[in-house]
Design an enzyme around this catalytic site. Structure first.
Site, mmCIF file in Angstrom:
data_model
loop_
_atom_site.group_PDB
_atom_site.id
_atom_site.type_symbol
_atom_site.label_atom_id
_atom_site.label_comp_id
_atom_site.label_asym_id
_atom_site.label_seq_id
_atom_site.Cartn_x
_atom_site.Cartn_y
_atom_site.Cartn_z
ATOM 1 N N ILE A 1 0.833 -1.336 -0.027
ATOM 2 C CA ILE A 1 0.149 -0.181 0.013
ATOM 3 C C ILE A 1 0.794 1.214 -0.012
ATOM 4 O O ILE A 1 0.534 2.320 -0.713
ATOM 5 C CB ILE A 1 -1.022 0.148 1.442
ATOM 6 C CG1 ILE A 1 -1.959 -1.140 1.107
ATOM 7 C CG2 ILE A 1 -1.579 1.376 1.397
ATOM 8 C CD1 ILE A 1 -2.842 -1.418 2.272
ATOM 9 N N SER B 1 -7.276 0.254 9.788
ATOM 10 C CA SER B 1 -7.552 -0.915 9.181
ATOM 11 C C SER B 1 -9.172 -1.177 9.566
ATOM 12 O O SER B 1 -9.744 -0.937 10.415
ATOM 13 C CB SER B 1 -6.894 -2.101 9.852
ATOM 14 O OG SER B 1 -7.542 -3.193 9.545
ATOM 15 N N TYR C 1 -3.818 -6.292 17.356
ATOM 16 C CA TYR C 1 -3.645 -5.711 16.207
ATOM 17 C C TYR C 1 -4.974 -4.716 15.900
ATOM 18 O O TYR C 1 -4.576 -3.320 15.763
ATOM 19 C CB TYR C 1 -3.500 -6.146 14.828
ATOM 20 C CG TYR C 1 -3.742 -5.662 13.522
ATOM 21 C CD1 TYR C 1 -2.459 -5.030 12.891
ATOM 22 C CD2 TYR C 1 -4.966 -6.046 12.783
ATOM 23 C CE1 TYR C 1 -2.710 -4.734 11.536
ATOM 24 C CE2 TYR C 1 -4.736 -5.261 11.420
ATOM 25 C CZ TYR C 1 -3.512 -4.654 10.877
ATOM 26 O OH TYR C 1 -3.533 -4.009 9.758
ATOM 27 N N LYS D 1 -5.376 -0.519 15.712
ATOM 28 C CA LYS D 1 -5.739 0.341 14.828
ATOM 29 C C LYS D 1 -7.316 1.077 15.140
ATOM 30 O O LYS D 1 -7.128 2.213 14.577
ATOM 31 C CB LYS D 1 -6.029 -0.577 13.730
ATOM 32 C CG LYS D 1 -5.052 -1.604 12.904
ATOM 33 C CD LYS D 1 -4.141 -0.463 12.052
ATOM 34 C CE LYS D 1 -3.039 -1.202 11.278
ATOM 35 N NZ LYS D 1 -2.159 -0.048 10.635
ATOM 36 N N THR E 1 -1.597 -7.819 -0.583
ATOM 37 C CA THR E 1 -0.368 -7.412 -0.353
ATOM 38 C C THR E 1 0.643 -9.016 0.508
ATOM 39 O O THR E 1 -0.278 -9.633 0.858
ATOM 40 C CB THR E 1 0.037 -6.289 0.444
ATOM 41 O OG1 THR E 1 -0.523 -6.836 1.873
ATOM 42 C CG2 THR E 1 -0.901 -5.001 -0.053
HETATM 43 N N1 LIG Z 1 -2.962 -5.400 3.155
HETATM 44 C C1 LIG Z 1 -4.246 -5.262 3.895
HETATM 45 O O1 LIG Z 1 -5.164 -6.042 3.832
HETATM 46 C C2 LIG Z 1 -4.327 -4.072 5.034
HETATM 47 C C3 LIG Z 1 -5.485 -4.015 5.552
HETATM 48 C C4 LIG Z 1 -5.762 -2.895 6.479
HETATM 49 C C5 LIG Z 1 -4.603 -2.329 6.781
HETATM 50 N N2 LIG Z 1 -3.530 -2.328 6.200
HETATM 51 C C6 LIG Z 1 -2.150 -1.675 6.719
HETATM 52 O O2 LIG Z 1 -1.560 -0.974 5.485
HETATM 53 C C7 LIG Z 1 -0.131 -0.738 6.033
HETATM 54 C C8 LIG Z 1 0.718 -1.335 4.987
HETATM 55 O O3 LIG Z 1 0.404 -2.819 4.820
HETATM 56 P P1 LIG Z 1 0.641 -3.692 3.365
HETATM 57 O O4 LIG Z 1 -0.263 -4.764 3.267
HETATM 58 O O5 LIG Z 1 1.076 -2.697 2.458
HETATM 59 O O6 LIG Z 1 2.169 -4.357 3.783
HETATM 60 P P2 LIG Z 1 3.450 -4.839 3.001
HETATM 61 O O7 LIG Z 1 3.003 -5.119 1.751
HETATM 62 O O8 LIG Z 1 4.003 -5.979 3.677
HETATM 63 O O9 LIG Z 1 4.431 -3.569 2.947
HETATM 64 C C9 LIG Z 1 4.920 -3.142 4.105
HETATM 65 C C10 LIG Z 1 5.987 -2.140 4.001
HETATM 66 O O10 LIG Z 1 6.282 -1.322 5.128
HETATM 67 C C11 LIG Z 1 7.708 -1.547 5.728
HETATM 68 N N3 LIG Z 1 7.663 -1.785 6.985
HETATM 69 C C12 LIG Z 1 7.572 -2.768 7.824
HETATM 70 N N4 LIG Z 1 7.496 -2.632 8.971
HETATM 71 C C13 LIG Z 1 8.188 -1.215 9.201
HETATM 72 C C14 LIG Z 1 8.523 -0.702 10.297
HETATM 73 N N5 LIG Z 1 8.498 -0.873 11.486
HETATM 74 N N6 LIG Z 1 9.145 0.787 9.893
HETATM 75 C C15 LIG Z 1 9.079 1.151 8.712
HETATM 76 N N7 LIG Z 1 8.667 0.459 7.687
HETATM 77 C C16 LIG Z 1 8.471 -0.614 7.757
HETATM 78 C C17 LIG Z 1 8.116 -2.690 4.728
HETATM 79 O O11 LIG Z 1 9.314 -2.730 4.291
HETATM 80 P P3 LIG Z 1 10.715 -3.363 5.322
HETATM 81 O O12 LIG Z 1 10.485 -4.534 5.247
HETATM 82 O O13 LIG Z 1 11.761 -2.949 4.324
HETATM 83 O O14 LIG Z 1 10.507 -2.423 6.399
HETATM 84 C C18 LIG Z 1 7.110 -2.591 3.542
HETATM 85 O O15 LIG Z 1 7.714 -1.718 2.698
HETATM 86 C C19 LIG Z 1 -0.026 -1.449 7.628
HETATM 87 O O16 LIG Z 1 -0.212 -0.303 8.239
HETATM 88 C C20 LIG Z 1 -1.229 -2.279 7.585
HETATM 89 O O17 LIG Z 1 -1.704 -2.476 8.898
HETATM 90 C C21 LIG Z 1 -3.362 -3.383 5.531
HETATM 91 C C1 LIG Z 2 -9.596 -7.407 13.593
HETATM 92 O O1 LIG Z 2 -9.749 -6.983 12.219
HETATM 93 C C2 LIG Z 2 -10.404 -8.052 11.330
HETATM 94 C C3 LIG Z 2 -10.525 -7.588 9.796
HETATM 95 O O2 LIG Z 2 -9.386 -7.087 9.450
HETATM 96 C C4 LIG Z 2 -11.815 -8.141 11.815
HETATM 97 O O3 LIG Z 2 -12.844 -9.154 10.987
HETATM 98 C C5 LIG Z 2 -11.965 -8.612 13.119
HETATM 99 O O4 LIG Z 2 -13.211 -8.508 13.387
HETATM 100 C C6 LIG Z 2 -11.186 -7.477 14.183
HETATM 101 N N1 LIG Z 2 -10.973 -8.136 15.475
HETATM 102 C C7 LIG Z 2 -10.894 -7.653 16.639
HETATM 103 C C8 LIG Z 2 -11.021 -6.230 17.113
HETATM 104 O O5 LIG Z 2 -10.664 -8.439 17.468
#
Ligand SMILES: NC(=O)c1ccc[n+]([C@@H]2O[C@H](COP(=O)([O-])OP(=O)(O)OC[C@H]3O[C@@H](n4cnc5c(N)ncnc54)[C@H](OP(=O)(O)O)[C@@H]3O)[C@@H](O)[C@H]2O)c1
Ligand SMILES: *[C@@H]1O[C@H](CO)[C@@H](O)[C@H](O)[C@H]1NC(C)=O
Ligand SMILES: *[C@@H]1O[C@H](CO)[C@@H](O)[C@H](O)[C@H]1NC(C)=O
Length: 284
Positions: A51, A176, A189, A193, A224
């Site tokens: 993302i 999230s 987690y 969030k 991702t």
């Molecule tokens: N994918 C989903 O379904 C989803 C849904 C809801 C929310 N999110 C949120 O979206 C964000 C990004 O997720 P993504 O799915 O895009 O993950 P991703 O594809 O795994 O990419 C994560 C990126 O963050 C970097 N990273 C990881 N830990 C870090 C740290 N402590 N400091 C700095 N950089 C860090 C990684 O690179 P390095 O390994 O080089 O650090 C990578 O560039 C997260 O906050 C996640 O909670 C994702």
């Molecule tokens: C945590 O997140 C997932 C979706 O990302 C959701 O389905 C679930 O209900 C959430 N759970 C909690 C607050 O424990």
């Protein structure tokens, strides 16, 4: 004979039977508004993949200079090479958002040359699968809250002097869908969030006098590397489908346009808002 159809190429030789509008007319004047973020600087954490990478690319396509970062130098180099190869204005730095020394603007060395920061987009997060609340160790809590909740606030504190050099600014936190719904395996987690929704509201009020807006992006299931652990548990996807008719998994690019919009002047009266990008929404 005369009746034999000419090949198309021949038929079009010679003057055209009608006048084409001048070339400039075919490009609408709206393209002058294309680079909505021109001359502005964005810092995007966790932006070498997924993302964050899609957001970095989009902000740069819309005219901003983007500082990409993540924990691993190799990933930073790769992302910078790829985006620069697309002709985009980006620079990179290593920044583990949980480490104080990495959050210092010195760590964001590239900033010195930027003359200020307009946008801070905090994407870096922690792998979500840590089990239930009661099973989570103190170390898990610390890591989760350090990286998800404390780091954006502390990074902002570091970058604020750079943001105050500009006319205004925009900060975006990434929460999230889990912030809204309890799902057995992602509790710590999710709680972290949920805290981001509160942080968004609190920071928005605190930063309003500085003309810095704070909003929150709330992604659903996005395809991702990070979410593969979620896909491995098909019950979540079944739940999302049943609950809100979600038809497909999102792509990182689905999250990028809204971030660019929230940074743009079109969003100058939008702050303290959270927006779901999830193929569904739980707000009224
Ligand atoms: N994918 C989903 O379904 C989803 C849904 C809801 C929310 N999110 C949120 O979206 C964000 C990004 O997720 P993504 O799915 O895009 O993950 P991703 O594809 O795994 O990419 C994560 C990126 O963050 C970097 N990273 C990881 N830990 C870090 C740290 N402590 N400091 C700095 N950089 C860090 C990684 O690179 P390095 O390994 O080089 O650090 C990578 O560039 C997260 O906050 C996640 O909670 C994702
Ligand atoms: C945590 O997140 C997932 C979706 O990302 C959701 O389905 C679930 O209900 C959430 N759970 C909690 C607050 O424990
Ligand atoms: C969380 O942050 C505190 C304060 O900076 C630090 O002492 C601790 O080691 C961090 N814990 C983890 C697990 O990252």
């Amino acid at each position: 004979s005369m009746l034999k159809a000419k090949p198309l190429t021949q038929a079009w030789r010679g003057p055209l039977p009608f006048e084409l509008p001048p070339l400039v007319r075919r490009t609408s004047s709206a393209v002058t508004r294309g680079a909505t973020l021109a001359n502005q600087v964005a810092v995007v954490t966790g932006s070498t993949k997924g993302i964050g990478f899609a957001i970095a690319r989009r902000l740069a396509q819309d005219g901003a200079h983007v500082v990409v970062s993540s924990r691993k130098q190799q990933n930073v180099d790769q992302a910078v090479v790829e985006l620069q190869g697309e002709g985009l204005s980006v620079s990179g730095t290593v920044c583990h958002v949980g480490k104080a020394e990495d959050r210092e603007p010195g760590g964001h060395g590239a900033l010195k040359h930027c003359g200020g920061v307009d946008f801070l987009i905090c994407v870096a997060g922690v792998n979500p699968l840590v089990g239930g609340i009661l099973g989570s160790s103190e170390q898990v809590w610390d890591k989760m809250l350090n990286v998800t909740v404390k780091a954006p606030a502390l990074l902002l504190t570091q970058l604020l002097p750079h943001m105050e050099k500009r006319k205004g600014g925009s900060m975006i936190l990434i929460s999230s869908v889990g912030a809204y719904m309890p799902y057995s395996k992602l509790r710590a987690y999710n709680v972290s969030k949920t805290a981001l929704l509160g942080l968004t509201k609190a920071l928005a009020v605190e930063l309003a006098p500085k003309n810095i807006r704070v909003n929150c992006l709330v992604p659903g299931v996005i395809d991702t590397a990070f979410s593969q652990v979620v896909f491995e548990d098909p019950s979540l996807w079944t739940y999302m489908k049943a609950l809100c008719g979600t038809q497909r998994v999102g792509q990182p690019e689905d999250c990028a346009g809204i971030v660019s919009f929230l940074c743009s002047s079109d969003a100058s009266y939008i702050t303290a808002e959270s927006i779901m990008v999830a193929g569904c929404s739980f707000h009224l």
